[in-house]
Design a protein around this motif. Structure first.
Motif, PDB file in Angstrom:
ATOM      1  N   ASP A  43       0.828  -1.216   0.000  1.00 21.47           N
ATOM      2  CA  ASP A  43       0.000   0.000   0.000  1.00 21.47           C
ATOM      3  C   ASP A  43       0.859   1.262   0.000  1.00 21.47           C
ATOM      4  O   ASP A  43       0.605   2.210  -0.735  1.00 21.47           O
ATOM      5  N   ASP A  91      -5.768   4.338   9.182  1.00 27.35           N
ATOM      6  CA  ASP A  91      -6.037   3.014   8.613  1.00 27.35           C
ATOM      7  C   ASP A  91      -6.364   2.097   9.788  1.00 27.35           C
ATOM      8  O   ASP A  91      -5.477   1.502  10.395  1.00 27.35           O
ATOM      9  N   GLU A 137      -8.431   5.300   4.935  1.00 22.36           N
ATOM     10  CA  GLU A 137      -8.976   4.177   4.182  1.00 22.36           C
ATOM     11  C   GLU A 137     -10.326   3.802   4.777  1.00 22.36           C
ATOM     12  O   GLU A 137     -10.477   3.733   5.999  1.00 22.36           O
ATOM     13  N   GLU A 149     -12.800  -0.955  -1.050  1.00 20.92           N
ATOM     14  CA  GLU A 149     -11.739  -0.109  -0.505  1.00 20.92           C
ATOM     15  C   GLU A 149     -11.850   1.293  -1.085  1.00 20.92           C
ATOM     16  O   GLU A 149     -11.924   1.455  -2.307  1.00 20.92           O
ATOM     17  N   CYS A 154     -10.384   5.491  -0.684  1.00 23.29           N
ATOM     18  CA  CYS A 154      -9.444   6.450  -0.115  1.00 23.29           C
ATOM     19  C   CYS A 154     -10.178   7.776   0.042  1.00 23.29           C
ATOM     20  O   CYS A 154     -10.709   8.322  -0.932  1.00 23.29           O
TER      21      CYS A 154
END
Length: 276
Positions: free
Chosen positions: A28, A154, A180, A265, A267
């Motif tokens: 990541d 995260d 995230e 997922e 962002c």
């Protein structure tokens, strides 16, 4: 007995445990470059919430040499590796804290999903570790931090709880965030709260990946200089090392892909606009 892996990448050094998914967060941070859209200056003040074993912490602290990185990681074993990786890179601008962030002070169950990248206080599992919890507001106040340039989060589903424990800081301390999230509902809830505190919010849906899309184990190994150390620090021959690491990386990606396929997922990036 765990197999310890020591490796370097672009001058940075790390120690991880091959029995858990320690390498996925590395992908990541360094291969997918999940957090490269945010600016880190030499004097930036950064909070790494869910620091894991320190991949983002080390990268950020190397850039912010005149600044500070507050690295927050609740799991005891991950925290131990975080401390080792800070020391390996000779970083004296990192403040490591072994606790979970939440919307109140107390104790939480941190559930174990058998991959060190997937410990969560939200998603239940059979095994858990009791960890201390506090709010980001309390942490920053106790450290005397009046301004934060970037908060990276995260925390495997606990994003909203972390932000609810940071309302005072969102009002006057924090300039930008990147986090995230694992569902569209989580994105909506986080964005709604951040906009309340005058943040401009943007969201990027990260395409679901396959192992082949990003990097094969063999190619990843070519990027890194690996050494495997067992519990008595005996070195393993390179041929055996490459074979074992290839299997490890492939298994890690397979397990992580299965987990991501269930949740998706996203962002989320947020920047403070003028005024409060």
């Amino acid at each position: 007995m765990p197999v310890w892996i020591r490796f370097s990448y672009k001058g940075l050094k790390f120690l991880v445990d091959s029995k858990v998914g320690d390498l996925y967060p590395f992908i990541d941070v360094f291969i997918r470059r999940f957090y490269d859209s945010v600016e880190i200056r030499s004097d930036s003040i950064i909070v790494d919430v869910g620091a894991h074993v320190g991949f983002f912490t080390v990268k950020a602290a190397t850039k912010a040499k005149k600044g500070i990185v507050i690295a927050i990681e609740p799991h005891p074993e991950n925290f131990r590796k975080l401390l080792i990786n800070i020391k390996l890179n000779n970083l004296n601008n990192v403040i490591p804290l072994n606790l979970a962030l939440w919307d109140r002070q107390g104790t939480l169950k941190l559930y174990n999903f058998n991959l060190s990248g997937i410990y969560s206080v939200v998603y239940p599992g059979r095994q858990f570790t009791l960890v201390k919890a506090n709010t980001l507001d309390n942490v920053l106040k106790s450290l005397g931090i009046d301004q934060v340039d970037l908060v990276k989060i995260d925390v495997e589903g606990a994003e909203l709880k972390v932000l609810k424990g940071a309302t005072a800081s969102l009002k006057r301390r924090i300039r930008s965030l990147i986090l995230e999230a694992h569902s569209s509902y989580a994105v909506f809830s986080v964005a709604k709260l951040l906009k309340k505190y005058n943040f401009k919010v943007s969201t990027l849906l990260i395409p679901q990946y396959t192992f082949r899309r990003f990097v094969r184990g063999e190619n990843l190994l070519a990027l890194l200089k690996f050494e495997i150390i067992d519990h008595i620090t005996r070195w393993v021959e390179k041929k055996t090392l490459l074979r074992d690491m290839t299997v490890f990386v492939k298994r890690t990606f397979l397990a992580e892909q299965q987990a991501e396929n269930k949740r998706g997922e996203y962002c989320v990036m947020a920047t403070k606009m003028g005024g409060e």
